[in-house]
Design an enzyme around this catalytic site. Structure first.
Site, mmCIF file in Angstrom:
data_model
loop_
_atom_site.group_PDB
_atom_site.id
_atom_site.type_symbol
_atom_site.label_atom_id
_atom_site.label_comp_id
_atom_site.label_asym_id
_atom_site.label_seq_id
_atom_site.Cartn_x
_atom_site.Cartn_y
_atom_site.Cartn_z
ATOM 1 N N GLU A 153 0.854 -1.194 0.000
ATOM 2 C CA GLU A 153 0.000 0.000 0.000
ATOM 3 C C GLU A 153 0.889 1.244 0.000
ATOM 4 O O GLU A 153 1.863 1.316 0.750
ATOM 5 C CB GLU A 153 -0.878 -0.044 1.242
ATOM 6 C CG GLU A 153 -2.304 0.361 1.012
ATOM 7 C CD GLU A 153 -3.071 -0.533 0.052
ATOM 8 O OE1 GLU A 153 -3.119 -0.194 -1.153
ATOM 9 O OE2 GLU A 153 -3.633 -1.530 0.498
ATOM 10 N N HIS A 154 0.535 2.191 -0.859
ATOM 11 C CA HIS A 154 1.297 3.438 -1.006
ATOM 12 C C HIS A 154 2.735 3.177 -1.492
ATOM 13 O O HIS A 154 3.626 3.974 -1.237
ATOM 14 C CB HIS A 154 1.296 4.255 0.297
ATOM 15 C CG HIS A 154 -0.050 4.847 0.598
ATOM 16 N ND1 HIS A 154 -0.464 6.058 0.099
ATOM 17 C CD2 HIS A 154 -1.092 4.371 1.324
ATOM 18 C CE1 HIS A 154 -1.694 6.316 0.517
ATOM 19 N NE2 HIS A 154 -2.105 5.300 1.257
ATOM 20 N N SER A 191 -13.104 4.564 -8.653
ATOM 21 C CA SER A 191 -12.691 5.608 -9.607
ATOM 22 C C SER A 191 -11.929 5.040 -10.792
ATOM 23 O O SER A 191 -12.211 5.403 -11.935
ATOM 24 C CB SER A 191 -11.866 6.703 -8.931
ATOM 25 O OG SER A 191 -11.320 6.304 -7.732
ATOM 26 N N GLY A 225 -12.270 1.892 -0.798
ATOM 27 C CA GLY A 225 -10.865 1.548 -1.052
ATOM 28 C C GLY A 225 -10.759 0.431 -2.064
ATOM 29 O O GLY A 225 -9.777 -0.301 -2.116
ATOM 30 N N ASP A 282 3.020 2.136 -4.832
ATOM 31 C CA ASP A 282 2.996 2.242 -6.310
ATOM 32 C C ASP A 282 3.631 3.535 -6.810
ATOM 33 O O ASP A 282 4.418 3.527 -7.747
ATOM 34 C CB ASP A 282 1.579 2.029 -6.883
ATOM 35 C CG ASP A 282 0.512 3.000 -6.428
ATOM 36 O OD1 ASP A 282 0.753 3.787 -5.480
ATOM 37 O OD2 ASP A 282 -0.598 2.972 -7.023
ATOM 38 N N TYR A 329 -3.438 12.282 0.877
ATOM 39 C CA TYR A 329 -2.790 11.378 -0.091
ATOM 40 C C TYR A 329 -1.687 12.122 -0.843
ATOM 41 O O TYR A 329 -0.552 11.659 -0.927
ATOM 42 C CB TYR A 329 -3.840 10.835 -1.070
ATOM 43 C CG TYR A 329 -3.284 9.825 -2.054
ATOM 44 C CD1 TYR A 329 -3.378 8.460 -1.807
ATOM 45 C CD2 TYR A 329 -2.653 10.233 -3.231
ATOM 46 C CE1 TYR A 329 -2.855 7.529 -2.691
ATOM 47 C CE2 TYR A 329 -2.126 9.309 -4.123
ATOM 48 C CZ TYR A 329 -2.239 7.963 -3.847
ATOM 49 O OH TYR A 329 -1.707 7.046 -4.735
ATOM 50 N N ASP A 384 -4.292 0.935 -9.324
ATOM 51 C CA ASP A 384 -5.727 0.699 -9.489
ATOM 52 C C ASP A 384 -6.105 0.519 -10.959
ATOM 53 O O ASP A 384 -6.846 -0.392 -11.327
ATOM 54 C CB ASP A 384 -6.533 1.869 -8.896
ATOM 55 C CG ASP A 384 -6.194 2.108 -7.434
ATOM 56 O OD1 ASP A 384 -5.499 1.266 -6.846
ATOM 57 O OD2 ASP A 384 -6.614 3.149 -6.896
HETATM 58 C C1 GLA Z 1 -5.177 4.677 -3.970
HETATM 59 C C2 GLA Z 1 -4.393 5.088 -5.217
HETATM 60 C C3 GLA Z 1 -3.364 4.010 -5.612
HETATM 61 C C4 GLA Z 1 -2.505 3.609 -4.424
HETATM 62 C C5 GLA Z 1 -3.369 3.327 -3.195
HETATM 63 C C6 GLA Z 1 -2.540 3.101 -1.961
HETATM 64 O O1 GLA Z 1 -5.968 3.568 -4.229
HETATM 65 O O2 GLA Z 1 -5.268 5.301 -6.300
HETATM 66 O O3 GLA Z 1 -2.575 4.477 -6.678
HETATM 67 O O4 GLA Z 1 -1.531 4.570 -4.155
HETATM 68 O O5 GLA Z 1 -4.272 4.383 -2.906
HETATM 69 O O6 GLA Z 1 -1.778 1.952 -2.092
#
Ligand code: GLA
Length: 382
Positions: A35-36, A129, A125, A38, A223, A173
């Site tokens: 997570e976080h 989108s 989550g 990418d 974010y 995503d």
């Molecule tokens: C959101 C963002 C992704 C990623 C996640 C955290 O979903 O769209 O690109 O950074 O948060 O892992």
């Protein structure tokens, strides 16, 4: 479930526009771990799921285009030559952003009508989108024979989110929603944009999502702040991204950055490592280790990266107290949405029941439990 969604969107389109539309399905995603990482050029481990967005689209011979969000009872009419972000931060910007990004690439669009409807809970989550962006981009690509590859489409979708929605997201995503494979999670290297597929069969265990049903405000700006902090730290180190930084490198600059940013960068370095180790654990069928890595991931997200919230932490604590849950963590950007849990199949119902009761008692609101099937990525429906 997707079938009902498809029929609904198709029938509405035909009733409104008297034409057979082109139909697109674009899924949401889960993320096992990573997570976080990418936007730090690191590794992630997502999978597309059997919930998503259906788009029905057709050319229009009117002088403007129209988009309808069925579930929101909302619509917009717009001029292809005068595309600009809508002031209200709403679904419109996902559609307008995709149109603008396609045009930026020198592609010629004609007017169109599009009807959209999804079944991904918003703010969960699970990337509603990216599913929406990809459905619009894929639909327009097919309708106007734009010749964009899947690899180009995911960047169209990502840039729409940066430039029209204002979230400087990574590529996880959009990638997962586009390239998902049935029963498979994708161990994606976000630098090379190449993934190794892992067939997921957890035998006597399964994944379970629990939605806090909260989405705290300011999550978008938080974010973007996290992303800038990571970029600042890697710049000080002369690195391209935190993916290239070790804990020892970070220690060298400890005095030069704030304690908060030190912890955030440390989290990213460690989470990247965990994501690589999670792939090894799955290869070895070692679910205990996978579960431990998930708990560690949550701990880092909550205490170092600071993107969790009381409700998510509570759900993970509930999981920890139950010996039938091997691991749990918040999923996605944070500040609300779902936890992902690795639970013994025999104990799923009991855990769902006990966690729901405890959550309602603590927060005076309901959580929701989902089971998802890992599924194929975005596609045109024949
Ligand atoms: C959101 C963002 C992704 C990623 C996640 C955290 O979903 O769209 O690109 O950074 O948060 O892992």
């Amino acid at each position: 479930m997707v079938k009902a969604l498809l029929n609904d969107v198709k029938e509405t389109f035909i009733a409104m526009f008297k034409k057979e539309p082109l139909l697109v399905f674009s899924p949401g995603r889960i993320n096992l771990i990573g997570e976080h990482t990418d936007y730090n050029d690191g590794f992630v481990f997502p999978a597309a799921v059997d919930k998503g967005v259906v788009a029905a689209i057709h050319r229009s011979n009117m002088s403007q285009s129209m988009a309808i969000a069925l579930d929101l009872h909302s619509s917009i009419v717009f001029d292809l030559d005068k595309i600009k972000p809508s002031k209200e931060k709403s679904w419109e910007n996902y559609v307008l952003g995709v149109v603008a990004e396609i045009k930026k690439r020198g592609k010629v669009l004609g007017n169109f009508n599009i009807v959209l409807k999804g079944n991904i809970p918003e703010g969960a989550g699970m990337s509603s989108s990216a599913a929406l962006e990809n459905s619009v981009a894929l639909g327009l690509n097919e309708l106007f024979q734009l010749g964009l590859s899947k690899a180009e489409i995911i960047f169209v979708s990502q840039k729409a989110e940066h430039n029209y929605v204002g979230v400087n997201c990574g590529i996880m995503d959009q990638y997962a929603s586009m390239y998902g494979i049935k029963d498979t999670a994708l161990h994606l290297d976000c630098r090379t944009i190449k993934a190794k597929p892992y067939t997921i069969d957890f035998k006597d265990h399964q994944l379970m999502l629990i939605n806090t049903n909260v989405k705290h405000s300011l999550s978008d700006s938080a974010y973007n702040d996290r992303r800038s902090a990571c970029e600042r730290v890697s710049k000080i180190l002369g690195a391209t991204a935190l993916r290239d930084v070790t804990e020892a490198d970070l220690e060298q600059i400890e005095e030069r950055i704030s304690a908060e940013n030190y912890q955030k960068a440390l989290y990213v370095i460690q989470e990247n490592e965990r994501t690589i180790n999670a792939a090894k654990a799955i290869e070895n069928g070692d679910l205990r280790t996978l579960g431990q890595l998930m708990y560690q991931s949550h701990d880092g997200l909550s205490n170092q990266y600071k993107v969790s919230c009381e409700e998510l932490d509570f759900l993970v604590e509930q999981a920890k107290e139950n010996p039938n849950v091997l691991g749990a963590r918040m999923m996605g950007g944070g500040f609300g949405g779902c936890t992902i849990n690795l639970v013994a199949k025999k104990a799923v119902e009991g855990f769902a029941e006990s966690v729901s009761v405890a959550y309602a008692k603590k927060f005076n609101r309901e959580c929701s439990v989902y089971f998802v099937a890992l599924s194929d990525g975005a596609h045109i429906i024949d």
